[in-house]
Design a protein around this motif. Structure first.
Motif, PDB file in Angstrom:
ATOM      1  N   ASP A  88      -0.464  -0.794   5.847  1.00 54.90           N
ATOM      2  CA  ASP A  88      -0.340  -2.242   5.902  1.00 54.90           C
ATOM      3  C   ASP A  88       0.976  -2.645   5.241  1.00 54.90           C
ATOM      4  OD1 ASP A  88      -0.608  -4.962   5.817  1.00 54.90           O
ATOM      5  OD2 ASP A  88      -2.189  -4.982   4.295  1.00 54.90           O
ATOM      6  N   PRO A  89       1.893  -3.289   5.971  1.00 60.78           N
ATOM      7  CA  PRO A  89       3.173  -3.673   5.358  1.00 60.78           C
ATOM      8  C   PRO A  89       2.992  -4.536   4.118  1.00 60.78           C
ATOM      9  CG  PRO A  89       3.271  -3.941   7.737  1.00 60.78           C
ATOM     10  CD  PRO A  89       1.835  -3.648   7.400  1.00 60.78           C
ATOM     11  N   ALA A  90       1.974  -5.397   4.130  1.00 53.88           N
ATOM     12  CA  ALA A  90       1.746  -6.238   2.959  1.00 53.88           C
ATOM     13  C   ALA A  90       1.329  -5.391   1.764  1.00 53.88           C
ATOM     14  CB  ALA A  90       0.683  -7.290   3.268  1.00 53.88           C
ATOM     15  N   ALA A  91       0.494  -4.382   2.004  1.00 54.54           N
ATOM     16  CA  ALA A  91       0.075  -3.494   0.921  1.00 54.54           C
ATOM     17  C   ALA A  91       1.261  -2.691   0.393  1.00 54.54           C
ATOM     18  CB  ALA A  91      -1.032  -2.557   1.403  1.00 54.54           C
ATOM     19  N   GLN A  92       2.103  -2.231   1.316  1.00 54.85           N
ATOM     20  CA  GLN A  92       3.297  -1.503   0.888  1.00 54.85           C
ATOM     21  C   GLN A  92       4.213  -2.385   0.050  1.00 54.85           C
ATOM     22  OE1 GLN A  92       4.443  -0.196   4.928  1.00 54.85           O
ATOM     23  NE2 GLN A  92       4.235   1.898   4.204  1.00 54.85           N
ATOM     24  N   GLN A  93       4.288  -3.663   0.428  1.00 53.59           N
ATOM     25  CA  GLN A  93       5.116  -4.574  -0.342  1.00 53.59           C
ATOM     26  C   GLN A  93       4.528  -4.790  -1.733  1.00 53.59           C
ATOM     27  OE1 GLN A  93       8.251  -6.005   0.757  1.00 53.59           O
ATOM     28  NE2 GLN A  93       8.179  -5.985  -1.475  1.00 53.59           N
ATOM     29  N   ARG A  94       3.197  -4.878  -1.813  1.00 58.36           N
ATOM     30  CA  ARG A  94       2.568  -5.037  -3.130  1.00 58.36           C
ATOM     31  C   ARG A  94       2.844  -3.822  -4.007  1.00 58.36           C
ATOM     32  NH1 ARG A  94      -1.500  -7.448   0.054  1.00 58.36           N
ATOM     33  NH2 ARG A  94      -2.645  -5.483   0.228  1.00 58.36           N
ATOM     34  N   ILE A  95       2.848  -2.646  -3.406  1.00 60.02           N
ATOM     35  CA  ILE A  95       3.149  -1.430  -4.167  1.00 60.02           C
ATOM     36  C   ILE A  95       4.588  -1.473  -4.678  1.00 60.02           C
ATOM     37  CG2 ILE A  95       3.462   1.070  -3.960  1.00 60.02           C
ATOM     38  CD1 ILE A  95       1.109   1.033  -1.954  1.00 60.02           C
ATOM     39  N   ALA A  96       5.505  -1.898  -3.809  1.00 58.39           N
ATOM     40  CA  ALA A  96       6.905  -2.003  -4.226  1.00 58.39           C
ATOM     41  C   ALA A  96       7.078  -3.040  -5.328  1.00 58.39           C
ATOM     42  CB  ALA A  96       7.785  -2.349  -3.025  1.00 58.39           C
ATOM     43  N   ASP A  97       6.378  -4.163  -5.203  1.00 54.00           N
ATOM     44  CA  ASP A  97       6.450  -5.209  -6.226  1.00 54.00           C
ATOM     45  C   ASP A  97       5.918  -4.695  -7.566  1.00 54.00           C
ATOM     46  OD1 ASP A  97       7.499  -6.938  -4.370  1.00 54.00           O
ATOM     47  OD2 ASP A  97       5.615  -7.993  -4.003  1.00 54.00           O
ATOM     48  N   ALA A  98       4.819  -3.942  -7.492  1.00 54.53           N
ATOM     49  CA  ALA A  98       4.236  -3.405  -8.725  1.00 54.53           C
ATOM     50  C   ALA A  98       5.194  -2.430  -9.397  1.00 54.53           C
ATOM     51  CB  ALA A  98       2.904  -2.714  -8.417  1.00 54.53           C
ATOM     52  N   GLY A 151      -0.553 -15.248   9.631  1.00 57.70           N
ATOM     53  CA  GLY A 151      -1.572 -14.853   8.667  1.00 57.70           C
ATOM     54  C   GLY A 151      -0.997 -14.847   7.268  1.00 57.70           C
ATOM     55  N   GLY A 152      -1.874 -14.909   6.288  1.00 58.84           N
ATOM     56  CA  GLY A 152      -1.427 -14.977   4.903  1.00 58.84           C
ATOM     57  C   GLY A 152      -0.629 -13.770   4.462  1.00 58.84           C
ATOM     58  N   GLU A 153      -1.063 -12.566   4.859  1.00 59.51           N
ATOM     59  CA  GLU A 153      -0.349 -11.361   4.454  1.00 59.51           C
ATOM     60  C   GLU A 153       1.049 -11.336   5.062  1.00 59.51           C
ATOM     61  OE1 GLU A 153      -1.192  -9.321   2.294  1.00 59.51           O
ATOM     62  OE2 GLU A 153      -3.358  -9.321   2.076  1.00 59.51           O
ATOM     63  N   ALA A 154       1.135 -11.675   6.355  1.00 61.32           N
ATOM     64  CA  ALA A 154       2.446 -11.667   7.010  1.00 61.32           C
ATOM     65  C   ALA A 154       3.378 -12.690   6.376  1.00 61.32           C
ATOM     66  CB  ALA A 154       2.280 -11.945   8.507  1.00 61.32           C
ATOM     67  N   SER A 155       2.836 -13.852   5.996  1.00 61.77           N
ATOM     68  CA  SER A 155       3.680 -14.897   5.425  1.00 61.77           C
ATOM     69  C   SER A 155       4.313 -14.455   4.114  1.00 61.77           C
ATOM     70  CB  SER A 155       2.871 -16.181   5.221  1.00 61.77           C
ATOM     71  OG  SER A 155       1.967 -16.068   4.145  1.00 61.77           O
ATOM     72  N   MET A 156       3.665 -13.533   3.399  1.00 64.00           N
ATOM     73  CA  MET A 156       4.251 -13.005   2.166  1.00 64.00           C
ATOM     74  C   MET A 156       5.543 -12.258   2.467  1.00 64.00           C
ATOM     75  SD  MET A 156       2.284 -13.885  -0.390  1.00 64.00           S
ATOM     76  CE  MET A 156       0.610 -14.365  -0.784  1.00 64.00           C
ATOM     77  N   ARG A 157       5.522 -11.478   3.544  1.00 56.77           N
ATOM     78  CA  ARG A 157       6.735 -10.744   3.932  1.00 56.77           C
ATOM     79  C   ARG A 157       7.816 -11.712   4.370  1.00 56.77           C
ATOM     80  NH1 ARG A 157       3.068  -8.071   7.244  1.00 56.77           N
ATOM     81  NH2 ARG A 157       4.310  -8.565   9.107  1.00 56.77           N
ATOM     82  N   TRP A 158       7.440 -12.704   5.156  1.00 55.57           N
ATOM     83  CA  TRP A 158       8.427 -13.677   5.630  1.00 55.57           C
ATOM     84  C   TRP A 158       9.071 -14.406   4.457  1.00 55.57           C
ATOM     85  CZ3 TRP A 158       4.497 -16.335   9.440  1.00 55.57           C
ATOM     86  CH2 TRP A 158       4.100 -15.391  10.402  1.00 55.57           C
ATOM     87  N   TYR A 159       8.242 -14.725   3.459  1.00 57.06           N
ATOM     88  CA  TYR A 159       8.761 -15.465   2.304  1.00 57.06           C
ATOM     89  C   TYR A 159       9.816 -14.648   1.555  1.00 57.06           C
ATOM     90  CZ  TYR A 159       9.086 -17.635  -2.269  1.00 57.06           C
ATOM     91  OH  TYR A 159       9.567 -18.197  -3.416  1.00 57.06           O
ATOM     92  N   ARG A 160       9.567 -13.373   1.369  1.00 54.88           N
ATOM     93  CA  ARG A 160      10.522 -12.530   0.646  1.00 54.88           C
ATOM     94  C   ARG A 160      11.884 -12.580   1.325  1.00 54.88           C
ATOM     95  NH1 ARG A 160       7.784  -9.226  -2.980  1.00 54.88           N
ATOM     96  NH2 ARG A 160       9.752  -8.161  -3.353  1.00 54.88           N
ATOM     97  N   ASP A 161      11.870 -12.501   2.666  1.00 55.51           N
ATOM     98  CA  ASP A 161      13.126 -12.564   3.402  1.00 55.51           C
ATOM     99  C   ASP A 161      13.728 -13.969   3.359  1.00 55.51           C
ATOM    100  OD1 ASP A 161      12.847  -9.903   4.087  1.00 55.51           O
ATOM    101  OD2 ASP A 161      11.868 -10.330   5.996  1.00 55.51           O
ATOM    102  N   ALA A 162      12.857 -14.966   3.410  1.00 54.97           N
ATOM    103  CA  ALA A 162      13.336 -16.357   3.454  1.00 54.97           C
ATOM    104  C   ALA A 162      14.127 -16.731   2.216  1.00 54.97           C
ATOM    105  CB  ALA A 162      12.162 -17.312   3.635  1.00 54.97           C
ATOM    106  N   VAL A 163      13.759 -16.170   1.072  1.00 57.08           N
ATOM    107  CA  VAL A 163      14.436 -16.535  -0.183  1.00 57.08           C
ATOM    108  C   VAL A 163      15.364 -15.431  -0.682  1.00 57.08           C
ATOM    109  CG1 VAL A 163      12.552 -18.071  -0.845  1.00 57.08           C
ATOM    110  CG2 VAL A 163      12.531 -15.699  -1.642  1.00 57.08           C
ATOM    111  N   GLY A 164      15.488 -14.334   0.078  1.00 54.17           N
ATOM    112  CA  GLY A 164      16.353 -13.240  -0.360  1.00 54.17           C
ATOM    113  C   GLY A 164      15.842 -12.552  -1.601  1.00 54.17           C
TER     114      GLY A 164
END
Length: 548
Positions: A36-46, A489-502
């Protein structure tokens, strides 16, 4: 020892069936769900969060402190060797420790930080979630004070329930105990959370769990159970845990495997929550068909039922068999309506803040432009600019309400599941109360408690039974609404947000900002479509439950 069973700390908090599948040799070649890309992003954030914390800690403890920092990307054998060398040197702080495998105890694992207190090592976890709430009594030290002997009851914080943290600390305590490296006179462990301002210290032997149990007692009970499951799976014996749909399934890589079995067997957990499914199986009701065949008017078999009424569960089973997403619980569907109406949807980024308040103004003309309007900050959260965007939203929202009242008209505002919006309404007032235009909490409370604020999720829950869940992405399509973005979806929007704000070091992506605005607009349009459908069409298009 190909079938050697070693459990990590997560096993005691995972679904029992997942533990079986992870240790069944026959399942090793079964394809899992893609990452799950969102899960992978959470791992990277952690990972980034942990690195920021260790840098702060190393700077705060000074140049004379003995730190051993073990890179997490080293091979496991090297990490274990470096950990053992740190133990031999009695290093004060060991970061990234991977403990030697405890084969006798069937345990493996490591800790972000181990702190030597003079009597042994205590584990300290670094996690990317909140560990306290407003209140009092949490045993804390400031984050840079890593000595549990200095902990005191915090007058401003209470411990937030995070059972997995305590289970992991108990696991690490038992591993340190097996090595003879634990503190001998107390079982204690610390956690540094998302806010990174304090360490919360947990007494693992204190009776803080239901029934007067300690974290260590709860851990031992769970560990014995999971070890038996894993051992039976490893030896090819009869499974001790069968599949059952639970909340964890939504993000489990093994869900495709379990879903096939559950669908083929028409398992009762497909329509009732996990705990209730277990109770039904004990009563001999193991399939959706058996549940649907019961009479809602009859007394249910004796059981500890937790989700809704037993009669509703029978109707849900009948709806599932008829492939109906929704059935009516009421003779007539009603939604409070106003002359002037506003649909509201908020977008947040985890616990960091709310970056976007979207609104849709419709109804009678009050001299304000109708349609969709967004109030956003595109500075990476957390940011003080969030106060500005929220204040602008509240000023606009208040003007709509005041003009409606002045015109002698009625006002209603709608959202889907007010828990999220209410959290950030109150949270924004709490965090930015000194910013011009940000309302006081009393003003927020007056609105939230009024008849003007309508939670459509509650309206759906009270008036419908939903066999496929009650999320807006499930319910709105029944009302004829579809999102423009296929990935909405909520998970996808998290990825979009990261890109949206750099957020990850790149330039802010204007296209992703537009994508988020379009997604948010569709969310408010979905609530608008849903309430209109409930008012005008649900009565005739959705079957009544007593007619099934």
């Amino acid at each position: 020892m190909s079938n050697e069973v070693l459990l990590d700390a997560g096993a005691v908090s995972r679904c029992r069936r997942r533990v079986h599948l992870e240790h069944d040799p026959a399942m090793r070649e079964v394809p899992l769900a893609p990452p799950d890309p969102a899960a992978q992003q959470r791992i990277a954030d952690a990972s980034a969060h942990r690195e920021a914390i260790v840098q702060r800690l190393m700077e705060a403890t000074g140049p004379d402190a003995t730190w051993v920092k073990i890179p997490r990307d080293l091979p496991a054998a090297e990490r274990v060797q470096l950990t053992e060398e740190a133990f031999a040197a009695e290093a004060r702080y060991v970061w990234g420790a991977l403990l030697p495998v405890d084969r006798a105890g069937h345990r493996r694992g490591g800790s972000e930080l181990l702190v030597h207190t003079g009597d042994g090592y205590v584990p300290v976890l670094v996690v990317r979630h909140r560990i306290t709430d407003r209140g009092a009594g949490a045993p804390t030290t400031v984050m840079t004070d890593l000595d549990p002997a200095n902990r005191l009851p915090d007058p401003a914080r209470k411990v937030r329930s995070q059972p997995r943290d305590q289970m992991r600390l108990a696991h690490l305590y038992r591993m340190l105990e097996a090595l003879g490296k634990h503190e001998g006179h107390r079982a204690v462990g610390g956690v540094i959370g998302l806010d990174a301002d304090v360490v919360v210290w947990h007494d693992l032997s204190a009776a803080t769990w239901p029934g007067g149990r300690s974290a260590l007692t709860e851990y031992q009970s769970r560990f014995v159970d999971r070890l038996a499951i894993a051992s039976a799976a490893a030896e090819g014996e009869e499974p001790l845990a069968e599949p059952s749909r639970v909340l964890e399934c939504r993000r489990c890589p093994w869900w495709p495997t379990c879903e096939v079995v559950l669908t083929e067997t028409r398992d009762v957990s497909l329509v009732v929550r996990g705990e209730d499914a277990m109770e039904l199986r004990r009563a001999g009701v193991s399939t959706v068909d058996k549940l649907a065949a019961l009479d809602p008017a009859d007394e249910p078999p004796p059981m500890n039922w937790t989700g809704g009424t037993f009669a509703d569960a029978i109707i849900l089973a009948r709806a599932w068999l008829a492939d109906l997403t929704m059935v009516r619980k009421v003779d007539r569907v009603e939604v409070p309506r106003g002359d002037v109406e506003v649909d509201v949807d908020m977008e947040s980024f985890g616990d960091s803040g709310a970056y976007l308040w979207g609104s849709l103004l419709t109804g009678a003309d009050i001299g304000m432009e109708q349609g969709y309007r967004a109030f956003a900050t595109w500075e990476p959260l957390p940011t003080a600019d969030e106060a500005r965007s929220f204040a602008e939203f509240w000023a606009w929202f208040t003007e709509v309400r005041e003009r409606t009242l002045a015109a002698g008209l009625t006002f209603r505002a709608y959202c889907y599941n007010a828990l999220a919006e209410n959290r950030w309404l109150f949270g924004s007032a709490d965090r930015f109360g000194e910013y011009p235009g940000v309302p006081k909490k009393a003003e927020i409370a007056s609105f939230v408690d009024s008849e003007e604020w309508i939670d459509l999720f509650r309206s759906v829950t009270d008036q419908f039974l939903c066999s496929q869940g009650k999320g807006l992405k499930v319910i709105a399509p029944v009302a004829g609404f579809d999102w423009r973005d296929p990935e909405a979806g909520g998970e996808a929007s998290m990825r979009w947000y990261r890109d949206a704000v750099g957020m990850d070091g790149g330039l802010p992506d204007a296209a992703q900002r537009e994508r988020l605005l379009r997604y948010n607009e569709d969310d408010v349009l979905a609530t608008h479509a849903l309430r209109n459908w409930m008012t005008d069409h649900a009565q005739t298009s959705v079957p009544y439950m007593n007619d099934l």
